[in-house]
Design a protein around this motif. Structure first.
Motif, PDB file in Angstrom:
ATOM      1  N   GLU A 237      -0.314  -1.356  13.995  1.00  0.00           N
ATOM      2  CA  GLU A 237      -1.860  -1.051  13.672  1.00  0.00           C
ATOM      3  C   GLU A 237      -2.497  -0.873  14.892  1.00  0.00           C
ATOM      4  N   GLU A 238      -2.351  -1.566  15.939  1.00  0.00           N
ATOM      5  CA  GLU A 238      -3.028  -1.318  17.335  1.00  0.00           C
ATOM      6  C   GLU A 238      -2.922   0.153  17.925  1.00  0.00           C
ATOM      7  N   ASN A 239      -1.973   0.860  17.623  1.00  0.00           N
ATOM      8  CA  ASN A 239      -1.749   2.338  18.055  1.00  0.00           C
ATOM      9  C   ASN A 239      -2.172   3.312  16.885  1.00  0.00           C
ATOM     10  N   GLU A 240      -3.078   3.045  16.003  1.00  0.00           N
ATOM     11  CA  GLU A 240      -3.123   3.839  14.809  1.00  0.00           C
ATOM     12  C   GLU A 240      -3.963   4.880  15.453  1.00  0.00           C
ATOM     13  N   ASN A 241      -3.991   6.145  14.707  1.00  0.00           N
ATOM     14  CA  ASN A 241      -4.543   7.604  15.145  1.00  0.00           C
ATOM     15  C   ASN A 241      -4.079   7.870  16.715  1.00  0.00           C
ATOM     16  N   ASN A 242      -3.008   7.605  17.068  1.00  0.00           N
ATOM     17  CA  ASN A 242      -2.409   8.139  18.173  1.00  0.00           C
ATOM     18  C   ASN A 242      -1.915   9.680  18.353  1.00  0.00           C
ATOM     19  N   ILE A 243      -1.649   9.914  19.493  1.00  0.00           N
ATOM     20  CA  ILE A 243      -1.578  11.392  19.672  1.00  0.00           C
ATOM     21  C   ILE A 243      -0.550  12.065  18.796  1.00  0.00           C
ATOM     22  N   GLU A 244       0.274  11.382  18.235  1.00  0.00           N
ATOM     23  CA  GLU A 244       1.389  11.882  17.109  1.00  0.00           C
ATOM     24  C   GLU A 244       0.754  12.162  15.900  1.00  0.00           C
ATOM     25  N   VAL A 245      -0.052  11.300  15.493  1.00  0.00           N
ATOM     26  CA  VAL A 245      -0.581  11.221  13.967  1.00  0.00           C
ATOM     27  C   VAL A 245      -1.260  12.499  13.815  1.00  0.00           C
ATOM     28  N   ILE A 246      -0.691  13.256  12.833  1.00  0.00           N
ATOM     29  CA  ILE A 246      -1.584  14.758  12.212  1.00  0.00           C
ATOM     30  C   ILE A 246      -2.260  14.189  10.965  1.00  0.00           C
ATOM     31  N   PHE A 247      -1.663  13.372  10.171  1.00  0.00           N
ATOM     32  CA  PHE A 247      -2.605  13.030   8.971  1.00  0.00           C
ATOM     33  C   PHE A 247      -1.803  11.814   8.411  1.00  0.00           C
ATOM     34  N   ASP A 248      -2.896  10.862   8.088  1.00  0.00           N
ATOM     35  CA  ASP A 248      -2.664   9.529   7.412  1.00  0.00           C
ATOM     36  C   ASP A 248      -3.559   9.056   6.383  1.00  0.00           C
ATOM     37  N   ILE A 249      -3.007   8.162   5.744  1.00  0.00           N
ATOM     38  CA  ILE A 249      -3.934   7.555   4.803  1.00  0.00           C
ATOM     39  C   ILE A 249      -4.566   6.167   5.465  1.00  0.00           C
ATOM     40  N   GLN A 250      -5.789   6.075   5.443  1.00  0.00           N
ATOM     41  CA  GLN A 250      -6.574   5.069   6.336  1.00  0.00           C
ATOM     42  C   GLN A 250      -6.798   3.772   5.424  1.00  0.00           C
ATOM     43  N   TYR A 251      -6.362   2.552   6.231  1.00  0.00           N
ATOM     44  CA  TYR A 251      -6.831   1.319   5.613  1.00  0.00           C
ATOM     45  C   TYR A 251      -7.091   0.308   6.867  1.00  0.00           C
TER      46      TYR A 251
ATOM     47  N   ASN B 181      -2.249   1.971   8.676  1.00  0.00           N
ATOM     48  CA  ASN B 181      -2.369   3.257   8.015  1.00  0.00           C
ATOM     49  C   ASN B 181      -1.131   3.743   7.668  1.00  0.00           C
ATOM     50  N   THR B 182      -0.895   4.378   6.536  1.00  0.00           N
ATOM     51  CA  THR B 182       0.289   5.151   6.022  1.00  0.00           C
ATOM     52  C   THR B 182       0.251   6.596   6.547  1.00  0.00           C
ATOM     53  N   ILE B 183       1.354   6.895   7.582  1.00  0.00           N
ATOM     54  CA  ILE B 183       1.386   8.198   8.196  1.00  0.00           C
ATOM     55  C   ILE B 183       2.083   8.913   7.490  1.00  0.00           C
ATOM     56  N   THR B 184       1.468  10.051   6.751  1.00  0.00           N
ATOM     57  CA  THR B 184       2.184  11.083   6.177  1.00  0.00           C
ATOM     58  C   THR B 184       2.647  12.433   6.763  1.00  0.00           C
ATOM     59  N   MET B 185       1.904  12.686   7.804  1.00  0.00           N
ATOM     60  CA  MET B 185       2.576  13.908   8.859  1.00  0.00           C
ATOM     61  C   MET B 185       2.332  13.545  10.302  1.00  0.00           C
ATOM     62  N   ARG B 186       3.576  13.720  10.936  1.00  0.00           N
ATOM     63  CA  ARG B 186       3.451  13.383  12.356  1.00  0.00           C
ATOM     64  C   ARG B 186       4.087  14.562  13.361  1.00  0.00           C
ATOM     65  N   TYR B 187       3.869  14.548  14.609  1.00  0.00           N
ATOM     66  CA  TYR B 187       4.389  15.624  15.340  1.00  0.00           C
ATOM     67  C   TYR B 187       5.604  15.973  15.280  1.00  0.00           C
TER      68      TYR B 187
ATOM     69  N   GLY C 279      21.283  -7.312   2.532  1.00  0.00           N
ATOM     70  CA  GLY C 279      21.229  -8.112   3.719  1.00  0.00           C
ATOM     71  C   GLY C 279      20.654  -7.643   4.981  1.00  0.00           C
ATOM     72  N   VAL C 280      19.860  -6.329   4.718  1.00  0.00           N
ATOM     73  CA  VAL C 280      19.055  -5.627   5.776  1.00  0.00           C
ATOM     74  C   VAL C 280      17.645  -5.356   5.091  1.00  0.00           C
ATOM     75  N   ARG C 281      16.591  -5.327   5.847  1.00  0.00           N
ATOM     76  CA  ARG C 281      15.170  -5.129   5.507  1.00  0.00           C
ATOM     77  C   ARG C 281      14.567  -4.038   6.234  1.00  0.00           C
ATOM     78  N   PRO C 282      13.493  -3.410   5.799  1.00  0.00           N
ATOM     79  CA  PRO C 282      12.767  -2.702   6.784  1.00  0.00           C
ATOM     80  C   PRO C 282      11.989  -3.425   7.835  1.00  0.00           C
ATOM     81  N   ARG C 283      12.023  -2.752   9.176  1.00  0.00           N
ATOM     82  CA  ARG C 283      11.055  -3.263  10.138  1.00  0.00           C
ATOM     83  C   ARG C 283       9.868  -2.321  10.396  1.00  0.00           C
ATOM     84  N   LYS C 284      10.011  -1.260  10.188  1.00  0.00           N
ATOM     85  CA  LYS C 284       8.765  -0.027  10.266  1.00  0.00           C
ATOM     86  C   LYS C 284       7.992  -0.394   9.126  1.00  0.00           C
ATOM     87  N   TYR C 285       6.476  -0.575   9.552  1.00  0.00           N
ATOM     88  CA  TYR C 285       5.582  -1.070   8.586  1.00  0.00           C
ATOM     89  C   TYR C 285       5.410  -2.254   7.913  1.00  0.00           C
TER      90      TYR C 285
END
Length: 519
Positions: A251-265, A372-378, A352-358
């Motif tokens: 969350e602290e890096n939202e809207n960074n230079i790689e994000v092209i479109f996301d759903i904002q929360y 935010n949910t990133i739907t398109m990145r660079y 025995g394995v979980r997601p870490r991302k998000y």
């Protein structure tokens, strides 16, 4: 940021569709807000458009973005009520919740876009303001139509407000819908800025329109057009890879230079719909990651783990692996938040394995997740162009360079150093598909890739670890990695790769027949 504007979006969404009047003789339209009663200035236009954006969110549980990962070979959600299990097992039908929810969400937004576009025609604001907001609305419409044809094939193309006389529409050929999608995206890319500041961050941009052109062309196997659109995004010079792969999704890096479109929360104001990714990944027993995905990640030397020279140790399986593995997954014996370690024997997941991302593991209020949910990145743009070039028959150095750029961020070896130079189209295809899987795992894209690649070998049993043998990492006798079948899956060739049209839609409108094969 745009997320701060969403406090009014639910109210506006209702108004946008229904309108109101205390006078029964009032001739203002009741199905939308009339320019006579609304849209009298730029602020009101912006408020109305925010209401349109609201519908892009995934409120229905089975179409939360991560459920599509659980439909793929990357994982499984074994609680049937969440809606993805039957799709991963190819046991879905025309009454399945996800098929109905995806269709309804898309057409709800499309109806709102069409109403918005009609309503702003006579709004007393500058033409450039109208053009920009129409560009945003048309981007959102294209976003939904591009998704619809990927899942359902031919779908009704509705570009204007409907009345009773034209409500019983028929399906439009996929190629014609794609043409309309591209017209919307061309308009959007020509009329939208390349970036925003302040509270407008999060709105659709010219780069987003071009990136989705690349995606929808790629999904339609129009390789040259996909490569050209991806290059247009690159040529904008607006985007780059964010330096920290794991940090892209914090969350602290939202809207960074790689994000092209996301759903904002935003926490406390506009948090993720229930169940959030924090709740699903960090608490619930349902986010089961397949060991097949773990095995896809190469060693840091660039070799696959089944290469005898790779140095892979089956009883220390996470040592010296592609850094994206540990950044993407909560692996056995690793931390899963403050004072918590994943011990499979004590965890209720199947594998025995979980997601870490998000997963937002530091958030103690799992229902209040603002990532935010990133739907398109660079990175996707780079790999889409690499894939388009490869599928067009090219074996050029540019393909190597595009893949190498993505790998360089995590210090993985170049293609030339790991797989070699002078590779064939088939070899490059395997490399690009591998790279997509490990780069975009747990981003809701793997299932979409499966639908377009139509590779039946990807529909197979979900593999987990024998959790009973992973109870104490301090003792080798109680920390043994052994793979087991966690869930069975079989491909249904009669259904193939398209989803069914929802049964209730066909019941209400026979013109939507014929149903897709197998349903």
């Amino acid at each position: 940021m745009m997320k701060t504007r969403n406090t009014i979006s639910i109210f506006l969404s209702i108004l946008l569709v229904f309108g109101c009047s205390d006078d029964v003789l009032d001739k203002s339209p009741l199905d939308r807000l009339s320019p006579d009663t609304f849209y009298q200035n730029e602020e009101e236009l912006s408020m109305g458009l925010t209401g349109v954006y609201e519908n892009i969110k995934q409120y229905e549980t089975p179409i939360h973005w991560f459920q599509f990962d659980f439909m793929s070979d990357d994982g499984v959600c074994h609680h049937a009520w969440q809606g993805s299990l039957e799709f991963g097992n190819w046991q879905h039908n025309s009454n399945s919740w996800a098929a109905d929810a995806k269709w309804a969400r898309a057409y709800q937004l499309i109806v709102r876009v069409n109403g918005f576009l009609k309503s702003i025609e006579e709004a007393p604001v500058a033409d450039e303001v109208k053009a920009q907001m129409a560009g945003e609305a048309r981007f959102l419409r294209a976003y939904m139509y591009g998704d619809l044809i990927h899942f359902y094939g031919d779908v009704p193309l509705i570009l204007e407000e409907q009345i009773v006389d034209n409500a019983l529409v028929s399906r439009t050929p996929k190629s014609e819908v794609l043409t309309a999608v591209m017209e919307d995206l061309d308009y959007a890319s020509a009329n939208l800025p390349t970036s925003y500041t302040g509270e407008n961050i999060g709105r659709a941009t010219a780069g987003a329109a071009l990136a989705y052109k690349a995606r929808f062309y790629l999904y339609s196997e129009m390789w040259d057009e996909a490569a050209d659109a991806a290059q247009e995004v690159i040529d904008l010079g607006v985007y780059d890879l964010f330096g920290d792969y794991e940090g892209v999704f914090k969350e602290e890096n939202e809207n960074n230079i790689e994000v092209i479109f996301d759903i904002q929360y935003m926490q406390n104001l506009n948090e993720q719909p229930w169940p959030s990714s924090a709740l699903s990944f960090g608490e619930w027993p349902t986010p089961n990651i397949s060991v097949d995905l773990i095995n896809e990640y190469h060693m840091q030397n660039g070799m696959a783990i089944d290469d005898v020279a790779s140095g892979f140790d089956a009883q220390d399986p996470f040592l010296n692996r592609d850094p994206r593995l540990a950044a993407t997954l909560i692996l056995p014996g690793t931390d899963m938040g403050p004072d918590r370690t994943l011990i499979p024997a004590n965890d209720e997941t199947l594998t025995g394995v979980r997601p870490r991302k998000y997963a937002d593991l530091s958030n103690t209020n799992r229902n209040n997740c603002g990532i935010n949910t990133i739907t398109m990145r660079y990175a996707d743009v780079l790999l889409m162009k690499a894939e388009a070039l490869t599928e067009s028959g090219s074996t050029s150095q540019e393909i190597y360079d595009l893949v190498n750029e993505v790998r360089a961020r995590v210090n993985m070896p170049k293609v030339e150093d790991a797989e070699g130079a002078g590779l064939t189209t088939d070899e490059l295809r395997d490399i690009v598909r591998h790279e997509r899987r490990v780069e975009f795992a747990i981003e809701g894209l793997r299932y979409l890739d499966m639908l377009r690649w139509k590779d039946e070998s990807l529909v197979h049993n979900v593999i987990g670890y024998d959790k009973a043998k992973l109870s104490d990492p301090s003792d080798a006798a109680t920390w043994e990695f052994q793979e087991v079948t966690a869930a069975e899956r079989n491909f249904d060739a009669e259904k193939g790769w398209l989803w069914p049209l929802p049964s209730r839609e066909i019941q209400n409108n026979e013109n939507l027949r014929p149903q897709n094969p197998g349903y």
